[in-house]
Write a protein that holds these residues in place. Structure first.
Motif, PDB file in Angstrom:
ATOM      1  N   ASN A  10     -14.236   8.260 -20.885  1.00 19.14           N
ATOM      2  CA  ASN A  10     -13.081   8.834 -21.586  1.00 19.14           C
ATOM      3  C   ASN A  10     -11.827   8.845 -20.713  1.00 19.14           C
ATOM      4  N   VAL A  11     -11.503   7.706 -20.178  1.00 18.87           N
ATOM      5  CA  VAL A  11     -10.396   7.586 -19.229  1.00 18.87           C
ATOM      6  C   VAL A  11      -9.053   7.709 -19.937  1.00 18.87           C
ATOM      7  N   SER A  12      -8.209   8.559 -19.399  1.00 22.81           N
ATOM      8  CA  SER A  12      -6.831   8.682 -19.899  1.00 22.81           C
ATOM      9  C   SER A  12      -5.897   7.763 -19.110  1.00 22.81           C
ATOM     10  N   GLY A  13      -6.112   7.698 -17.770  1.00 24.11           N
ATOM     11  CA  GLY A  13      -5.312   6.802 -16.950  1.00 24.11           C
ATOM     12  C   GLY A  13      -4.422   7.485 -15.943  1.00 24.11           C
ATOM     13  N   ASN A  14      -4.647   8.777 -15.670  1.00 28.25           N
ATOM     14  CA  ASN A  14      -3.911   9.459 -14.604  1.00 28.25           C
ATOM     15  C   ASN A  14      -4.447   9.002 -13.251  1.00 28.25           C
ATOM     16  N   ILE A  15      -3.562   8.577 -12.367  1.00 32.32           N
ATOM     17  CA  ILE A  15      -3.981   8.051 -11.053  1.00 32.32           C
ATOM     18  C   ILE A  15      -3.261   8.814  -9.949  1.00 32.32           C
ATOM     19  N   ASP A  16      -4.014   9.234  -8.932  1.00 28.63           N
ATOM     20  CA  ASP A  16      -3.432   9.936  -7.787  1.00 28.63           C
ATOM     21  C   ASP A  16      -3.845   9.262  -6.482  1.00 28.63           C
ATOM     22  N   PHE A  17      -2.853   8.815  -5.726  1.00 26.10           N
ATOM     23  CA  PHE A  17      -3.068   8.345  -4.352  1.00 26.10           C
ATOM     24  C   PHE A  17      -2.667   9.510  -3.443  1.00 26.10           C
ATOM     25  N   ASP A  18      -3.637  10.091  -2.759  1.00 23.77           N
ATOM     26  CA  ASP A  18      -3.386  11.289  -1.954  1.00 23.77           C
ATOM     27  C   ASP A  18      -3.546  10.975  -0.471  1.00 23.77           C
ATOM     28  N   HIS A  19      -2.403  10.842   0.240  1.00 20.61           N
ATOM     29  CA  HIS A  19      -2.395  10.557   1.681  1.00 20.61           C
ATOM     30  C   HIS A  19      -3.296   9.367   2.021  1.00 20.61           C
ATOM     31  N   VAL A  20      -3.143   8.301   1.275  1.00 21.62           N
ATOM     32  CA  VAL A  20      -3.993   7.125   1.426  1.00 21.62           C
ATOM     33  C   VAL A  20      -3.528   6.246   2.585  1.00 21.62           C
ATOM     34  N   SER A  21      -4.463   5.935   3.461  1.00 23.22           N
ATOM     35  CA  SER A  21      -4.223   4.982   4.556  1.00 23.22           C
ATOM     36  C   SER A  21      -5.347   3.962   4.548  1.00 23.22           C
ATOM     37  N   PHE A  22      -5.021   2.767   5.012  1.00 22.96           N
ATOM     38  CA  PHE A  22      -6.047   1.713   5.057  1.00 22.96           C
ATOM     39  C   PHE A  22      -5.731   0.741   6.177  1.00 22.96           C
ATOM     40  N   GLN A  23      -6.791   0.326   6.880  1.00 17.60           N
ATOM     41  CA  GLN A  23      -6.654  -0.710   7.898  1.00 17.60           C
ATOM     42  C   GLN A  23      -7.914  -1.554   7.921  1.00 17.60           C
ATOM     43  N   TYR A  24      -7.711  -2.865   8.128  1.00 17.32           N
ATOM     44  CA  TYR A  24      -8.848  -3.792   8.178  1.00 17.32           C
ATOM     45  C   TYR A  24      -9.639  -3.592   9.460  1.00 17.32           C
TER      46      TYR A  24
ATOM     47  N   ASP B  42      -0.165   3.253   5.215  1.00 12.87           N
ATOM     48  CA  ASP B  42      -0.162   4.479   6.013  1.00 12.87           C
ATOM     49  C   ASP B  42       0.376   5.655   5.207  1.00 12.87           C
ATOM     50  N   ASP B  43      -0.496   6.595   4.897  1.00 12.01           N
ATOM     51  CA  ASP B  43      -0.126   7.880   4.283  1.00 12.01           C
ATOM     52  C   ASP B  43       0.699   7.710   3.011  1.00 12.01           C
ATOM     53  N   VAL B  44       0.129   7.030   2.023  1.00  9.99           N
ATOM     54  CA  VAL B  44       0.808   6.839   0.737  1.00  9.99           C
ATOM     55  C   VAL B  44       0.417   7.953  -0.221  1.00  9.99           C
TER      56      VAL B  44
ATOM     57  N   LEU C 179      -7.513  -1.152  -3.440  1.00  5.87           N
ATOM     58  CA  LEU C 179      -8.154   0.127  -3.134  1.00  5.87           C
ATOM     59  C   LEU C 179      -8.473   0.897  -4.413  1.00  5.87           C
ATOM     60  N   LEU C 180      -7.606   0.768  -5.412  1.00  2.53           N
ATOM     61  CA  LEU C 180      -7.840   1.453  -6.694  1.00  2.53           C
ATOM     62  C   LEU C 180      -9.111   0.936  -7.359  1.00  2.53           C
ATOM     63  N   SER C 181      -9.354  -0.366  -7.252  1.00  2.00           N
ATOM     64  CA  SER C 181     -10.563  -0.967  -7.840  1.00  2.00           C
ATOM     65  C   SER C 181     -11.766  -0.884  -6.902  1.00  2.00           C
TER      66      SER C 181
ATOM     67  N   ILE D  55      -8.354   8.516  -3.598  1.00  2.89           N
ATOM     68  CA  ILE D  55      -7.755   8.022  -4.841  1.00  2.89           C
ATOM     69  C   ILE D  55      -8.551   8.633  -5.995  1.00  2.89           C
ATOM     70  N   CYS D  56      -7.853   9.232  -6.945  1.00  2.00           N
ATOM     71  CA  CYS D  56      -8.525   9.857  -8.079  1.00  2.00           C
ATOM     72  C   CYS D  56      -8.009   9.275  -9.394  1.00  2.00           C
ATOM     73  N   ILE D  57      -8.898   9.160 -10.345  1.00  2.86           N
ATOM     74  CA  ILE D  57      -8.538   8.797 -11.726  1.00  2.86           C
ATOM     75  C   ILE D  57      -8.952   9.953 -12.620  1.00  2.86           C
ATOM     76  N   ASP D  58      -7.974  10.518 -13.310  1.00  2.00           N
ATOM     77  CA  ASP D  58      -8.222  11.705 -14.162  1.00  2.00           C
ATOM     78  C   ASP D  58      -8.908  12.817 -13.372  1.00  2.00           C
TER      79      ASP D  58
END
Length: 578
Positions: free
Chosen positions: A333-347, A355-357, A383-385, A395-398
């Motif tokens: 029952n996805v509505s589509g709200n997306i939250d990137f909370d202090h997201v960082s990523f490095q290979y 860095d901290d998005v 990262l979302l997928s 990262i949160c969805i709904d």
């Protein structure tokens, strides 16, 4: 031992055939061991009887031998036919397991490994396993049974000469063991080199249009020749070791015959051995030597099969970096709200990409990501997928952390349209149906109409049954893009990612596809990555990302008034200003 145990697991579905194969091999061994005994009895006793007794008995003897060899022939048929089928089934099971493992592995694995090498593991490395899986246990069983059986018989005939033969055999085994280690190394090297050949081949053929457009056929020929010659040298090393192995073992086999003649002659000279007994002894030498030759062949087969299985095991032991958590639940029952909370990523430790998005996207909102190449826009969407996992943050969805939901349900709710469209070998209908494999033809046509590709498809002689060609080479870029859009229409996700979806198209194709994308993005949360800023003017919010992170955000008009990075990009594209 762990490798051996894993290999044995592939026999489980076919253990009935396997044990029947060994039983038939046992019958064949008994027949082979029986004949010298029967011949010895005939020459030593039966043929010394009167003519009438011989005539009466020889018919029954012949019938008995005939039945014995008919049974042996039937056993040989079973071993050769069903045994090979078992081996082929095991090879097929391994190949399927390897392919399934490739499907599970994360993007990070594919970032580090060449496609040609991976293909080599699926095709070349498993080729010898079929023969080994069948002939390995069978040859080992037959050889050991014959060797021990014939040695016991030899010992009962004349044990001093049997012990001398045993001593020669032990020396032969020590030699074989030392050569085995060298063969194992060279066979493993062969596997690596043929992987390089496959990698070079796949790379060159996959880019053949680029190769020929730059007239660089000679460069590709030289590159392939280099890897091909390395494989050749590896094969030569392998054959040198194999030649030493087989030549040395052949010498020791000949030494067994020399031992019989020399020491047999000495025992006869001393009156300890009868010449007729030595003749019978010599008959069993053939039975004794023959399985040794089979063991030599088994050793070569084992090294080939084992080296292939080891490379197979290397992949099977890979643990996917991205997988469902223990208590993962379906995303429903996805509505589509997306939250990137202090997201960082490095290979890796030295390659920080994001860095901290912090970014909140409301359900149904249209967000555009803008920035220079390498700033992390595509990575953020990956990262979302969960093609990669965040290094820090969440990262949160709904409101649900995407690490707490199943990968299948997460990705089923996200549609992706990329610049580089991949079409599979098959028909247009099959490629559109990839969005939802169980869709009806009517649903596929409806999706094609929404993507503005239906009329073009119907203009083709075979319509939806038109073959696309490898990677869709028979279609233009715009046509391929619209098929990929139809695919996403059919999938009908609540979240949509448009990654440079129109940047490689001409103006006319872009206008057609932009209309399709606008229809596709209705009532969906949409994240657009774009260099052509004309396509994102109507976005609810535009986010400018650079190497330092999120730099600017706002509507088109707000960012133009801000006169910052976005305004600079826009003016460069449309006004020719510095």
């Amino acid at each position: 031992m762990s490798t051996f145990k894993r290999f044995l697991q592939y026999y489980k579905p076919y253990k009935g055939i396997f044990f029947m194969d060994l039983f038939c091999a046992l019958i064949m061994c008994i027949v082979d061991l029986s004949f010298p005994l029967i011949l010895s009895y005939c020459t030593g006793k039966f043929f010394l009887k009167s003519s009438n007794e011989i005539l009466k008995g020889v018919l029954f003897l012949g019938i008995g031998l005939l039945i014995m060899y008919v049974i042996r022939a039937l056993c040989r048929y079973y071993v050769s036919c069903q045994g090979h089928v078992m081996g082929a089934n095991m090879e097929s099971d391994m190949r399927q397991d390897l392919f399934n493992q490739y499907q599970r592995l994360s993007f990070s694995y594919y970032d580090k490994h060449n496609t040609g090498v991976m293909m080599s593991r699926v095709v070349s490395d498993l080729f010898d396993i079929c023969e080994f899986a069948h002939h390995g246990p069978e040859n080992l069983f037959i050889s050991l049974f014959k060797i021990f059986g014939s040695f016991i018989i030899l010992a009962t005939i004349y044990w001093p000469l049997a012990l001398i033969l045993l001593a020669v055999t032990v020396v032969m085994m020590v030699f074989s063991y030392s050569q085995n280690k060298k063969m194992r190394r060279t066979f493993m090297e062969n596997r690596k080199k043929i992987g390089s050949v496959n990698a070079s081949l796949q790379d060159s053929l996959g880019g053949i249009r680029v190769v020929q457009s730059f007239a660089n056929e000679d460069i590709e020929i030289d590159k392939f020749n280099h890897s091909n010659m390395e494989f050749l040298e590896s094969k030569k090393d392998n054959y040198r070791v194999m030649g030493t192995f087989q030549g040395g073992n052949n010498f020791f086999q000949g030494l067994l015959y020399v031992t019989i003649i020399v020491f047999g002659g000495l025992f006869i000279a001393n009156g300890d051995l009868n010449p007729i007994v030595l003749a019978t002894f010599a008959l069993y030498i053939n039975v004794f030597v023959s399985p040794i030759e089979v063991l030599v062949e088994f050793t070569e087969m084992f090294q080939k099969g084992f080296s292939g299985f080891r490379r197979f095991e290397e992949v099977m032991n890979e643990i996917p970096e991205i997988q469902d958590s223990k208590n993962a639940k379906d995303l429903k029952n996805v509505s589509g709200n997306i939250d990137f909370d202090h997201v960082s990523f490095q290979y890796n430790e030295n390659e920080k990409v994001i860095d901290d998005v912090n970014l909140h996207i409301k359900a149904g909102e249209k967000i555009a990501l803008v920035g220079p190449s390498g700033s992390g826009k595509t990575t953020l969407c990956s990262l979302l997928s969960r093609f990669y996992d965040v290094t820090n943050g969440s990262i949160c969805i709904d409101g649900q952390n995407i690490k707490d939901v199943t990968l299948k349900s997460l990705r089923s709710n996200i549609g992706l349209v990329q610049q580089d469209v991949y079409l599979f070998t098959g028909t247009i209908e099959q490629n559109i149906a990839y969005g939802r494999p169980n869709a009806s033809h009517e649903e596929i046509v409806k999706a094609a109409k929404k993507a503005n590709i239906h009329d073009f498809i119907m203009s083709l002689p075979e319509g939806y049954d038109t073959f696309c060609g490898e990677r869709g080479t028979r279609l233009s870029g715009g046509q391929k893009q619209r098929i990929s859009i139809a695919r996403v229409f059919l999938k009908n996700p609540k979240i949509l990612i448009l990654d440079e979806a129109t940047s490689a198209l001409d103006n006319e194709s872009e206008r057609i596809i932009q209309k399709s994308l606008e229809d596709l993005s209705k009532d969906r949360t949409c994240i657009t990555i774009a260099h052509r800023l004309s396509t994102i003017r109507n976005a609810d919010e535009i986010v400018v990302i650079d190497a330092t992170g999120m730099h600017e955000r706002g509507t088109h008009d707000e960012l133009m008034k801000l006169n910052g990075t976005y305004a600079k990009y826009y003016k460069l594209q449309f006004e020719g200003l510095n």
